[in-house]
Write an enzyme that holds these catalytic residues in place. Structure first.
Site, PDB file in Angstrom:
ATOM      1  N   LYS A  50       1.034  -1.195  -0.010  1.00 38.99           N
ATOM      2  CA  LYS A  50       0.102  -0.048   0.154  1.00 38.99           C
ATOM      3  C   LYS A  50       0.943   1.424   0.007  1.00 38.99           C
ATOM      4  O   LYS A  50       0.340   2.295  -0.518  1.00 38.99           O
ATOM      5  CB  LYS A  50      -0.858   0.126   1.042  1.00 38.99           C
ATOM      6  CG  LYS A  50      -1.964  -1.036   1.116  1.00 38.99           C
ATOM      7  CD  LYS A  50      -3.272  -0.997   2.185  1.00 38.99           C
ATOM      8  CE  LYS A  50      -4.082  -2.107   1.973  1.00 38.99           C
ATOM      9  NZ  LYS A  50      -5.220  -1.694   3.123  1.00 38.99           N
ATOM     10  N   ASP A  59      -9.982   2.371   1.721  1.00 39.60           N
ATOM     11  CA  ASP A  59     -10.147   2.033   3.058  1.00 39.60           C
ATOM     12  C   ASP A  59     -10.917   3.000   4.035  1.00 39.60           C
ATOM     13  O   ASP A  59     -11.474   2.893   4.933  1.00 39.60           O
ATOM     14  CB  ASP A  59      -8.918   1.764   3.610  1.00 39.60           C
ATOM     15  CG  ASP A  59      -8.075   0.353   3.300  1.00 39.60           C
ATOM     16  OD1 ASP A  59      -8.986  -0.405   2.614  1.00 39.60           O
ATOM     17  OD2 ASP A  59      -7.216   0.063   3.290  1.00 39.60           O
TER      18      ASP A  59
HETATM   19  P1  NAP Z   1      -0.784  -3.201   9.565  1.00 37.57           P
HETATM   20  O1  NAP Z   1      -0.575  -2.072   8.482  1.00 37.57           O
HETATM   21  O2  NAP Z   1       0.116  -4.565   9.585  1.00 37.57           O
HETATM   22  O3  NAP Z   1      -1.213  -2.822  11.102  1.00 37.57           O
HETATM   23  C1  NAP Z   1      -1.047  -3.880  11.971  1.00 37.57           C
HETATM   24  C2  NAP Z   1      -1.220  -3.058  13.471  1.00 37.57           C
HETATM   25  O4  NAP Z   1      -1.383  -4.062  14.350  1.00 37.57           O
HETATM   26  C3  NAP Z   1       0.307  -2.334  13.869  1.00 37.57           C
HETATM   27  O5  NAP Z   1       0.162  -1.393  14.659  1.00 37.57           O
HETATM   28  C4  NAP Z   1       0.754  -3.488  14.602  1.00 37.57           C
HETATM   29  O6  NAP Z   1       1.761  -3.351  15.441  1.00 37.57           O
HETATM   30  C5  NAP Z   1      -0.311  -3.952  15.274  1.00 37.57           C
HETATM   31  N1  NAP Z   1      -0.186  -5.597  15.732  1.00 37.57           N
HETATM   32  C6  NAP Z   1      -0.075  -6.508  15.101  1.00 37.57           C
HETATM   33  N2  NAP Z   1      -0.094  -7.704  15.895  1.00 37.57           N
HETATM   34  C7  NAP Z   1      -0.159  -7.432  16.986  1.00 37.57           C
HETATM   35  C8  NAP Z   1      -0.246  -7.831  18.319  1.00 37.57           C
HETATM   36  N3  NAP Z   1       0.119  -9.219  18.680  1.00 37.57           N
HETATM   37  N4  NAP Z   1      -0.149  -7.194  19.530  1.00 37.57           N
HETATM   38  C9  NAP Z   1      -0.295  -5.710  19.423  1.00 37.57           C
HETATM   39  N5  NAP Z   1      -0.335  -5.014  17.912  1.00 37.57           N
HETATM   40  C10 NAP Z   1      -0.301  -6.002  16.994  1.00 37.57           C
HETATM   41  O7  NAP Z   1      -2.108  -3.863   9.107  1.00 37.57           O
HETATM   42  P2  NAP Z   1      -3.382  -3.209   8.690  1.00 37.57           P
HETATM   43  O8  NAP Z   1      -3.417  -3.169   7.214  1.00 37.57           O
HETATM   44  O9  NAP Z   1      -3.459  -1.936   9.534  1.00 37.57           O
HETATM   45  O10 NAP Z   1      -4.598  -4.074   9.052  1.00 37.57           O
HETATM   46  C11 NAP Z   1      -5.030  -4.180  10.521  1.00 37.57           C
HETATM   47  C12 NAP Z   1      -6.320  -5.215  10.471  1.00 37.57           C
HETATM   48  O11 NAP Z   1      -7.234  -4.793   9.595  1.00 37.57           O
HETATM   49  C13 NAP Z   1      -6.132  -6.636   9.751  1.00 37.57           C
HETATM   50  O12 NAP Z   1      -6.554  -7.550  10.675  1.00 37.57           O
HETATM   51  C14 NAP Z   1      -6.652  -6.428   8.498  1.00 37.57           C
HETATM   52  O13 NAP Z   1      -7.144  -7.619   8.142  1.00 37.57           O
HETATM   53  C15 NAP Z   1      -7.736  -5.705   9.054  1.00 37.57           C
HETATM   54  N6  NAP Z   1      -8.299  -4.872   7.709  1.00 37.57           N
HETATM   55  C16 NAP Z   1      -9.379  -5.111   7.207  1.00 37.57           C
HETATM   56  C17 NAP Z   1     -10.187  -4.245   6.322  1.00 37.57           C
HETATM   57  C18 NAP Z   1     -11.552  -4.626   5.905  1.00 37.57           C
HETATM   58  O14 NAP Z   1     -11.790  -4.582   4.894  1.00 37.57           O
HETATM   59  N7  NAP Z   1     -12.319  -5.285   6.714  1.00 37.57           N
HETATM   60  C19 NAP Z   1      -9.328  -3.616   5.667  1.00 37.57           C
HETATM   61  C20 NAP Z   1      -7.833  -3.384   5.731  1.00 37.57           C
HETATM   62  C21 NAP Z   1      -7.339  -3.942   6.956  1.00 37.57           C
HETATM   63  P3  NAP Z   1       3.368  -3.119  14.914  1.00 37.57           P
HETATM   64  O15 NAP Z   1       3.329  -1.984  14.336  1.00 37.57           O
HETATM   65  O16 NAP Z   1       4.121  -2.944  16.292  1.00 37.57           O
HETATM   66  O17 NAP Z   1       3.692  -4.398  14.344  1.00 37.57           O
END
Ligand code: NAP
Length: 513
Positions: A308, A344
């Site tokens: 992204k 998003d």
């Molecule tokens: P991302 O950019 O990888 O961000 C993930 C975030 O979660 C980061 O802040 C990460 O912390 C944190 N994290 C990961 N594992 C963790 C843990 N065990 N304990 C605490 N914090 C943790 O991913 P993203 O794109 O933002 O997506 C996040 C979630 O939203 C995912 O589950 C994704 O599937 C969902 N999502 C859903 C949609 C939808 O259409 N429904 C769209 C987009 C995303 P660090 O930075 O410290 O690693």
């Protein structure tokens, strides 16, 4: 039966017992356009049993039959030396030889027979070449060598290690030097586009498994996917191409949603998953109209983790909102320009706005990644009082600075907020299903808990929230809303949202990507 129609989906029969083989043939007769009998899947005893029953069974079939008896080193199932293979073909009954449309002879067999009388008339022989390790650069030379044999059809199947290997397959289909029909495809996950677009590029057939687990080669979709999801028989070189880039792609629901929408609106378009490891190379070779090596009508892309941000330097225009959020999840190919957007934001906020007025609400955003950025932007625009809770306080503070929010460590969360929004993968299937980013006792008094995760539909966090009397919102609404906005950006048409919702929720995925 001679194959004279183009655009065939051929189902290989890969059963190991004669009885199962025969019942799968009957199943294939119902759903496929041609049937490949993979005799190499049976050991001698079962093979003899099958061959004894086959003459009476093939008489009742209407679909063209391809017979194959492939040695292991060329993608088959059995150790078969060339004498054994020759003897199989020479002992085939005249009735079966009459019944088959084509016999698949590997290149070594064809070349070995070139100066002797073949066990099957050359007019019924497919000359095949399989490379299970790679897609060699000199594929055109191999093709030309095969065209010179007396076989009637040329089949080339190679393993795609990278997406760029597919270019060799398309080049071969485009630069055919002979009127002989060709079957060309790339095996493995990255090769999917060659299987879906093969018929549009003039291949004689494409292979589809009868069901998951019945594939005869890696990366083979099912007949149902080829026919109903990708609608491969309707595609042509003029069809619009859309797709999802990410790595790994997993079992994304986006193809189900967008292909259902294209079908419903009668649009000549297909949406494909592309497992992309190098964004720059993908944009150069497949996307940018001035440099791409594939002559296709690519119109747009969805972009997911981890591209992204990585896609942004390769775009000619980035929508100011996407720039402010700092991430692009949608690319529109407009003429020779590549334009980036972020859907998003609308995807996350639309379902939330429909449920609750966030103005002046106290909101806890859990996580500080890409999705959290879009959510924080949307909340700051609406005047919510946001606190970002993350395991890395520095990340939370940096994000908080950008969007006039507060920052705190995730472990310090104790509730006392109106809305909780989970923007981490905690609780997601295939990641940490069953876990919750916050404790159940800290949800008392919270009005709404919104989890961006959509698989499972009710995460542990949402279960705790329901038990604590909070309203809940799962991530499927966001998934559909962001896809509907992508659809509008690409086509200028309103998306059939209800249908996309059904397609997304009916999809039994193993993971959420
Ligand atoms: P991302 O950019 O990888 O961000 C993930 C975030 O979660 C980061 O802040 C990460 O912390 C944190 N994290 C990961 N594992 C963790 C843990 N065990 N304990 C605490 N914090 C943790 O991913 P993203 O794109 O933002 O997506 C996040 C979630 O939203 C995912 O589950 C994704 O599937 C969902 N999502 C859903 C949609 C939808 O259409 N429904 C769209 C987009 C995303 P660090 O930075 O410290 O690693």
């Amino acid at each position: 039966m001679k194959i004279n129609s183009s655009k065939l989906i051929c189902a290989p029969i890969t059963e190991r017992r004669a009885a199962d083989f025969l019942s799968s043939m009957a199943e294939a007769e119902q759903v496929a356009d041609a049937i490949e009998l993979r005799f190499d899947y049976l050991e001698d005893e079962e093979l003899l049993r099958l061959l004894a029953q086959l003459p009476s069974r093939v008489a009742g079939l209407t679909k063209p039959l391809v017979f194959t008896y492939r040695p292991r080193e060329q993608g088959g199932q059995r150790e078969l030396d060339i004498c054994h293979r020759l003897s199989f073909w020479r002992n085939l009954s005249p009735q079966l030889i009459e019944a088959l449309s084509y016999a698949d002879f590997e290149l070594d067999l064809v070349e070995g027979l070139a100066h002797s009388s073949p066990p099957i008339p050359w007019s019924k022989v497919i000359c095949s070449y399989h490379n299970l390790d790679q897609t060699p650069d000199n594929l055109m030379e191999t093709y030309q060598r095969m065209v010179r044999t007396p076989a009637a059809v040329v089949k080339i199947a190679t393993r795609a290690v990278h997406l760029s290997d597919c270019l060799h397959i398309f080049e071969l289909l485009e630069r055919r030097v002979s009127p002989k029909p060709v079957i060309a495809l790339a095996m493995g996950g990255p090769g999917l586009m060659t299987r879906v677009l093969a018929l549009a590029y003039g291949a004689m057939l494409t292979f589809g498994a009868l069901r998951r687990g019945a594939e005869s080669a890696s990366g083979q979709p099912t007949v149902a996917e080829l026919r109903d999801l990708y609608r491969v028989k309707r595609l042509s070189r003029a069809s619009e191409i859309f797709g999802l880039i990410g790595y790994p792609i997993g079992h994304s629901r986006s193809p189900a949603m967008h292909n259902a929408a294209f079908a419903a609106l009668g649009r000549d378009a297909v949406y494909l998953p592309f497992e992309v490891d190098h964004v720059a190379q993908f944009v150069r070779d497949f996307v940018r109209p001035g440099t791409r090596k594939l002559d296709w009508q690519l119109r747009g892309l969805s972009v997911t983790i981890p591209h992204k941000l990585a896609i942004m330097p390769y775009l000619d225009f980035i929508d100011p909102t996407a720039r402010r959020i700092g991430a692009v999840n949608t690319v529109v190919v407009a003429g020779d320009q590549l334009c980036g957007y972020n859907t998003d934001l609308i995807g996350a906020m639309k379902p939330l706005d429909e449920l609750i007025d966030v103005r002046e609400a106290k909101v806890a955003v859990i996580g500080a990644g890409g999705a959290a950025r879009a959510v924080c932007y949307g909340l700051s625009q609406r005047g919510a009082a946001v606190t970002i809770y993350a395991r890395d306080l520095n990340k939370a503070e940096r994000l908080a600075d950008e969007f006039q929010a507060q920052a705190a460590l995730l472990e310090s969360f104790t509730g006392q907020t109106d809305i909780v929004i989970n923007c981490t993968p905690i609780g997601m299937r295939g990641h940490s299903e069953g876990d919750s980013p916050v404790k159940p006792e800290h949800l008392q008094g919270v009005k709404l808990v919104y989890d961006l995760i959509y698989n499972p539909a009710e995460t542990t966090l949402l279960e705790y929230a329901r038990q604590a009397g909070c309203r809940t919102l799962g991530g499927l609404a966001m998934l559909v809303a962001q896809a509907a906005e992508q659809f509008r950006l690409w086509t200028g048409e309103e998306a059939p949202v209800e249908l996309m919702w059904q397609a997304a929720s009916g999809f039994n995925s193993q993971s959420q990507t």
